[in-house]
Structure formats: structure tokens, C-alpha cells
Design an enzyme around this catalytic site. Structure first.
Site, PDB file in Angstrom:
ATOM      1  CB  THR A  19     -28.514  10.828  -3.756  1.00 36.04           C
ATOM      2  OG1 THR A  19     -29.028   9.690  -4.420  1.00 36.04           O
ATOM      3  CG2 THR A  19     -28.550  12.009  -4.695  1.00 36.04           C
ATOM      4  CB  SER A  66     -29.739   3.613   1.042  1.00 35.44           C
ATOM      5  OG  SER A  66     -30.885   3.984   0.322  1.00 35.44           O
ATOM      6  CB  THR A 100     -33.471   9.561   0.077  1.00 39.71           C
ATOM      7  OG1 THR A 100     -33.481   9.263  -1.324  1.00 39.71           O
ATOM      8  CG2 THR A 100     -32.671  10.815   0.355  1.00 39.71           C
TER       9      THR A 100
HETATM   10  N1  ASP Z   1     -30.024   5.876  -4.687  1.00 41.80           N
HETATM   11  C1  ASP Z   1     -30.019   6.691  -3.563  1.00 41.80           C
HETATM   12  C2  ASP Z   1     -29.886   5.896  -2.268  1.00 41.80           C
HETATM   13  O1  ASP Z   1     -28.790   5.611  -1.884  1.00 41.80           O
HETATM   14  C3  ASP Z   1     -31.163   7.610  -3.516  1.00 41.80           C
HETATM   15  C4  ASP Z   1     -30.879   8.759  -2.641  1.00 41.80           C
HETATM   16  O2  ASP Z   1     -29.996   8.734  -1.821  1.00 41.80           O
HETATM   17  O3  ASP Z   1     -31.604   9.757  -2.775  1.00 41.80           O
HETATM   18  O4  ASP Z   1     -30.866   5.563  -1.640  1.00 41.80           O
END
Ligand code: ASP
Length: 338
Positions: A19, A66, A100
Site C-alpha cells: 500500500t 504482499s 503491511t
Molecule cells: N494490501 C496491502 C499489502 O500489500 C496492505 C498494505 O500494504 O497495507 O499487504
């Protein structure tokens, strides 16, 4: 490369997506956006403040949400960090931008594999880069502050989110939204970072890196996680045994409790059992050894979350460890934990 003064510390930024590199159609879209759309170099361009802070070399390892990371990305990441530290004495630290959702898994993996006192700092964002009050730019700025700080050396792999500095072992994402979504249950964060600098009140201690020399193969063993609940469908247990998983983490209820049905399913399995760990779905507190489950060959995972227990199990299997050796390793880790 960011514009640089020759004396500024040298850092490597490895961008993986998330994100923090996400874009939405408008600034009020906080949930409808595409993660991993901006390059790491663009993230730096948007932070001219960093030019005075460090010379940063950016490498784009991948650009993904991720949830879509695979073992091959972990292999690449570990290889690149080991190489960079081995080949560049002038390198002062590594920053990794990361989604995250699985950030804590990558942090823990690196904690078990990277043996160098120089800081490795993971950072993400809860809001896309296009959002009103996006948290990514400040998080990234603070991650760089931490990665260039001599104070951060020897603390192992760190996670910087929302002004807090967390250790890889304890940190976990505890909320689906909000900038303060990361916590270190039981222990709390190691420190914090703000405009007056990096604050890590407790000095770094002896750190053991159990898989420092482990060479990661292209093919990794299959290790699954089962989640405990009332009247669990036992078909999942036998399906996993039939599939030949090499490792299994039981996310037990309470202090890692399995139901009688699950214990029976293990006893009834006629084949070779996978290497099995027992963690808890509670989110904090330890899982200790317990006769009922010990006799089935399950090892208690201590305070490791199920997802972190799985990573330990993956590496233990890659290293060819047997149950007794893994048990000793877990015991030594518990001692380090105090
Ligand atoms: N969907 C995102 C990820 O790549 C969530 C984030 O990064 O906050 O994990």
C-alpha cells in the site's frame, strides 16, 4: 540515487510493493486502490527531505500486494541483503518497503537468516500514497532515520510504523485499518522515532541468528497452518496428511489446545507425521509444553504467532532438522526471550 552529500550515510532501499506504493482513483479512497503501483524510486522522489539524510540506492525487487509474495521473492530478498552486506562495508543499513499484510512474516524470516549488526528496517503504510493524510511518506522517512542510526545496530531486524520501532520477533499487524495497526504484544515496541531522533532505550544484547549460513533452495517444503475452533472439520487434518505436508502449525485455542477429535486424527494417521508445532489463536501469551499434546509429537511454539512458527518450521525443515533439534532451538529462543 537521491541527491547526496558525500558524507551522508549510505543505505540500500529494496522496494517490494504494498500500500505504501499503492494508488487509488482519488484521495478519499482508502480501501479501493491498487497496491504496488509506484516504483521505489518514485517514493523517494516524493520525499526530497531525504536528500539531506542519506545517500539511498534503490532496487525494485518486485511490486506486489504482499499477499502475493512467494518464496522466490524471499529467496531473492535474503540473497540481495546478504550480498550487499558482504560486498559493501560502507553500506550502513537496508530499508525494505513492503505491504503491511505479511510484513511481519518477512521481518521474522530475515531475523532468522541475516547475521549482520547493521540495521534492516521494514516499512509499509496503511493508506495508499494517493490518500489524504497518507502515512507512507513519514513512515519511510522515519524508517530511513532508523536505518542510518548507529543506535539501531545490533537490534536485529526492525519494523518502523507510525513512529514506533518494533522488533521482528514480537511485531504483528493487529488491525485492518488505521495508521496504528502494528503492535508488539506482551513486549511492546523497542522504541520510537520522531523529529528529535531515534530512541531505543534498551541497549542491544547478544543476538543469535540460527540460520545465518543456511542456503535457501529453490523448492521449499510445504508447511500448513490449521486454525482451531469449536467442532473443527477433521477432513482438513487428513487432507493435509494425505497431501504429504512436511510441516504443520496448529493454531490451538487458548494456550495451544487441540480438540479431542484433532488429537484422535493425529493418532489414527498410519503414515509418517509431519513436523508439528502448536501455537495459539489468542494473539498474546506463551504456549507451553503440555503432556496431552507432547505425546503426539507436537512442539510448543512459545510466544511465536502461528505465521511466525510456520517460518521457523520452514527453515528448520530446509536445514534438515529433526524434532529434537527443533525442540532445542525453540528452548534456546525462549531463553533469549527471558
Ligand atoms: N494490501 C496491502 C499489502 O500489500 C496492505 C498494505 O500494504 O497495507 O499487504
Amino acid at each position: 540515487m537521491v541527491d547526496q552529500s558525500a558524507s551522508a550515510p549510505q543505505l540500500l532501499l529494496l522496494a517490494t510493493g504494498g500500500t505504501i506504493a499503492g494508488r487509488a482513483a482519488n484521495s478519499t479512497s482508502l480501501n479501493a486502490y491498487t497496491a504496488g503501483t509506484m516504483a521505489g524510486s518514485e517514493l523517494l522522489q516524493e520525499l526530497p527531505q531525504l536528500q539531506e539524510v542519506a545517500q539511498i540506492q534503490v532496487e525494485q525487487l518486485t511490486n506486489l500486494d504482499s499477499a502475493d509474495l512467494q518464496f522466490q521473492h524471499w529467496i531473492q530478498l535474503v540473497k540481495r541483503i546478504r550480498e550487499a552486506f558482504a560486498q559493501s562495508p560502507e553500506l550502513e543499513g537496508v530499508v525494505i518497503t513492503h505491504g503491511t499484510n505479511t510484513l511481519e512474516e518477512t521481518a521474522w524470516l530475515l531475523e532468522l537468516l541475516i547475521d549482520d549488526p547493521r540495521p534492516v528496517v521494514l516499512v509499509g503504510a496503511m493508506r495508499p500514497a494517493t490518500a489524504l493524510s497518507a502515512d507512507g511518506p513519514l513512515n519511510l522517512f522515519q524508517a530511513v532515520q532508523v536505518a542510518r542510526s548507529p543506535q539501531a545496530c545490533g537490534h536485529g531486524v526492525l519494523v518502523v510504523m507510525d513512529g514506533k520501532i518494533h522488533g521482528a520477533r514480537a511485531v504483528t499487524k493487529v488491525a485492518t485499518q488505521g495508521v496504528g495497526a502494528f503492535q508488539s504484544p506482551d513486549l511492546g515496541p523497542l522504541g520510537w522515532v520522531d523529529d528529535s531522533g531515534v530512541h531505543l532505550p534498551v541497549a542491544s544484547g547478544a543476538r543469535s541468528v540460527p540460520f545465518a549460513t543456511l542456503v535457501l533452495p529453490a523448492q521449499w517444503p510445504e508447511v500448513a497452518i490449521l486454525y482451531g475452533c469449536v467442532d473443527p472439520p477433521l477432513a482438513m487434518v487428513s487432507a493435509l496428511f494425505h497431501a504429504g505436508v512436511k510441516g504443520l502449525v496448529w493454531t490451538g485455542t487458548g494456550a495451544g489446545q487441540l480438540s479431542a477429535g484433532e488429537r484422535e486424527a493425529i493418532k489414527a494417521w498410519p503414515g509418517v507425521l509431519p513436523l508439528m508445532l502448536r501455537a495459539s489463536r489468542c494473539g498474546s501469551g506463551p504456549v507451553h509444553s503440555c503432556a496431552l499434546q507432547d505425546e503426539l509429537g507436537l512442539l510448543p511454539a512459545g510466544t511465536l504467532s502461528p505465521q511466525k512458527a510456520r517460518i521457523l518450521l520452514l527453515l528448520a525443515l530446509i536445514a534438515g532438522m529433526e524434532r529434537a533439534e527443533l525442540s532445542d532451538l525453540l528452548a534456546s529462543m525462549t531463553m533469549i526471550e527471558g
